[in-house]
Write a protein that holds these residues in place. Structure first.
Motif, PDB file in Angstrom:
ATOM      1  N   GLU A  33     -19.888   9.882   9.580  1.00 57.83           N
ATOM      2  CA  GLU A  33     -20.702  11.047   9.246  1.00 57.83           C
ATOM      3  C   GLU A  33     -19.954  12.295   9.685  1.00 57.83           C
ATOM      4  O   GLU A  33     -19.570  12.412  10.854  1.00 57.83           O
ATOM      5  N   CYS A  34     -19.739  13.210   8.762  1.00 56.15           N
ATOM      6  CA  CYS A  34     -18.949  14.413   9.068  1.00 56.15           C
ATOM      7  C   CYS A  34     -19.654  15.643   8.519  1.00 56.15           C
ATOM      8  O   CYS A  34     -20.138  15.636   7.372  1.00 56.15           O
ATOM      9  N   THR A  35     -19.709  16.695   9.329  1.00 57.72           N
ATOM     10  CA  THR A  35     -20.283  17.975   8.924  1.00 57.72           C
ATOM     11  C   THR A  35     -19.234  19.069   9.098  1.00 57.72           C
ATOM     12  O   THR A  35     -18.533  19.110  10.117  1.00 57.72           O
ATOM     13  N   PHE A  36     -19.126  19.947   8.121  1.00 53.75           N
ATOM     14  CA  PHE A  36     -18.201  21.072   8.177  1.00 53.75           C
ATOM     15  C   PHE A  36     -18.963  22.332   8.550  1.00 53.75           C
ATOM     16  O   PHE A  36     -19.910  22.732   7.852  1.00 53.75           O
ATOM     17  N   GLN A  67     -25.432  20.632   2.520  1.00 53.81           N
ATOM     18  CA  GLN A  67     -25.334  20.930   3.958  1.00 53.81           C
ATOM     19  C   GLN A  67     -23.885  20.841   4.445  1.00 53.81           C
ATOM     20  O   GLN A  67     -23.626  20.847   5.653  1.00 53.81           O
ATOM     21  N   HIS A  68     -22.937  20.760   3.525  1.00 56.18           N
ATOM     22  CA  HIS A  68     -21.517  20.674   3.851  1.00 56.18           C
ATOM     23  C   HIS A  68     -21.213  19.453   4.730  1.00 56.18           C
ATOM     24  O   HIS A  68     -20.518  19.546   5.743  1.00 56.18           O
ATOM     25  N   MET A 104     -18.760  13.195  13.510  1.00 54.86           N
ATOM     26  CA  MET A 104     -17.784  14.248  13.787  1.00 54.86           C
ATOM     27  C   MET A 104     -18.194  15.558  13.112  1.00 54.86           C
ATOM     28  O   MET A 104     -18.943  15.568  12.141  1.00 54.86           O
ATOM     29  N   LYS A 105     -17.688  16.650  13.696  1.00 57.70           N
ATOM     30  CA  LYS A 105     -17.904  17.983  13.138  1.00 57.70           C
ATOM     31  C   LYS A 105     -16.551  18.668  12.983  1.00 57.70           C
ATOM     32  O   LYS A 105     -15.722  18.626  13.890  1.00 57.70           O
ATOM     33  N   MET A 106     -16.344  19.312  11.833  1.00 57.67           N
ATOM     34  CA  MET A 106     -15.124  20.068  11.586  1.00 57.67           C
ATOM     35  C   MET A 106     -15.457  21.553  11.709  1.00 57.67           C
ATOM     36  O   MET A 106     -16.328  22.067  10.995  1.00 57.67           O
ATOM     37  N   GLU A 107     -14.777  22.246  12.624  1.00 60.49           N
ATOM     38  CA  GLU A 107     -15.027  23.657  12.874  1.00 60.49           C
ATOM     39  C   GLU A 107     -13.728  24.439  12.797  1.00 60.49           C
ATOM     40  O   GLU A 107     -12.647  23.910  13.049  1.00 60.49           O
ATOM     41  N   MET A 108     -13.840  25.730  12.480  1.00 63.01           N
ATOM     42  CA  MET A 108     -12.672  26.599  12.434  1.00 63.01           C
ATOM     43  C   MET A 108     -12.265  27.010  13.843  1.00 63.01           C
ATOM     44  O   MET A 108     -13.087  27.486  14.619  1.00 63.01           O
TER      45      MET A 108
END
Length: 362
Positions: A33-36, A67-68, A104-108
């Protein structure tokens, strides 16, 4: 976005096309599960998840929901190595075992996307590796070796130690030490596919050309003057490169400053500090306040062309160079750094009483 797709993935894709996907009734499923968490300027079209099963390569196109985020289900016989990629290249790498739930979460962060893994999920590998990697970035060379050696001998059956060791090869730069740590691991912590990967990484590291002994000259604006590294000078330099995101580099800045001011004030030695990241100029000036020497702030960080010419890839970095810009020592700390500084000539016009150098336990 960060780097191009590894060549071995392309080779594996050819292998997968030839062999096809291998299945087994013993396979177990897992979910990712991944969220951007990004703004509208980040393009996330054509996301692909490559799955290296060590005998074949799978790849799945990903579509984000409103929800990206996305959910992916896979299956494995043991441990899969996954690569999340965009058109710009690899975004992150992670691992999955049977029955795992990778969250996981992908962040800038700056101009790159960074993955953060949820330690409370059903995932025992990725949060642990991320925690260890963050800890290792705060350690200098000898402490880093001690830490990984301790892990390998405390948990000889844990494959996470083998994975961590492989990721540290570039930083360790010591193939004998790596082999010794491998000797402390049981076979189940270093399966054949991981050993082949480690062997390949060690071989590639040994083939890399040694960097030039001479630092590339350039002109740098410091807090007090313009400094030309190619200009004629009588002083040796101790160059310390640091940033706000590395506490180890901030701490070692103070250590190097004390060495130059107190222990080696009688030497023909000048301190130059280069900051690669700071919240603002006020914070940077607060850190260098009362430190004798020349200080520069390069907002472009590791992407600065001058740092690329010096082959600077990590902080902290410390370099001792002579009056001709020849590197006498690079990234050595403790006693080895002191030995290099001891060799520097004394100031010929040194007339005041030299400070007593503390006993270093020689």
């Amino acid at each position: 976005m960060k780097k191009t797709l590894p060549l071995f993935l392309l080779a594996l894709s050819i292998l997968a096309a030839c062999k096809g996907r291998e299945g087994s009734h013993a396979e177990r499923t897992y979910t990712v599960e991944c969220t951007f968490d990004v703004d509208s300027t980040v393009v996330l079209d054509h996301l692909v998840l490559y799955t290296d099963r060590h005998t074949s390569l799978g790849f799945d196109s990903l579509d984000l929901n409103p929800q990206h985020s996305f959910v992916h289900t896979g299956s494995t016989l043991g441990l899969d190595e996954l690569y999340l990629c965009s058109d710009g290249g690899e975004l992150c790498r992670f691992f999955a075992t049977g029955n795992a739930k990778v969250s996981m979460k992908m962040e800038m962060v700056g101009d790159s996307l960074k993955a953060t893994f949820d330690p409370s999920s059903g995932d025992s590998i990725n949060p642990w590796l991320q925690q260890q990697m963050a800890h290792f970035r705060t350690l200098l060379g000898p402490a880093r070796k001690d830490a990984i050696d301790s892990l390998c001998h405390q948990y000889p059956h844990d494959i996470r130690c083998g994975l961590l060791l492989r990721d540290q090869i570039e930083m360790l730069k010591d193939s004998i030490f790596v082999r010794r740590c491998l000797g402390g691991l049981a076979d189940d912590a270093k399966p054949d596919w991981l050993m082949k990967s480690i062997d390949r990484t060690l071989e590639e590291s040994s083939r890399k050309p040694r960097p030039s002994r001479r630092l590339a000259p350039f002109v740098m604006q410091t807090d007090s003057t313009t400094f030309d590294f190619s200009a004629s000078r009588s002083d040796y330099l101790i160059v310390h490169i640091w940033s706000d995101y590395s506490q180890a580099s901030i701490d070692s800045l103070k250590v190097v400053a004390r060495l130059a001011k107190d222990d080696y004030s009688m030497k023909r030695l000048k301190l130059v500090t280069i900051c690669l990241s700071a919240p603002d100029s006020t914070w940077w000036r607060q850190q260098i306040k009362d430190i004798d020497g020349l200080h520069a702030w390069l907002p472009a960080g590791l992407g600065d062309e001058r740092m690329r010419k010096w082959d600077i890839k990590n902080v902290p970095t410390v370099i001792v160079c002579d009056m001709y810009n020849n590197q006498q020592q690079r990234n050595e700390w403790g006693q080895r750094l002191r030995v290099s500084l001891d060799r520097i000539p004394n100031r010929s016009t040194f007339t005041h009483t030299p400070k007593t150098i503390p006993n270093r336990g020689r």
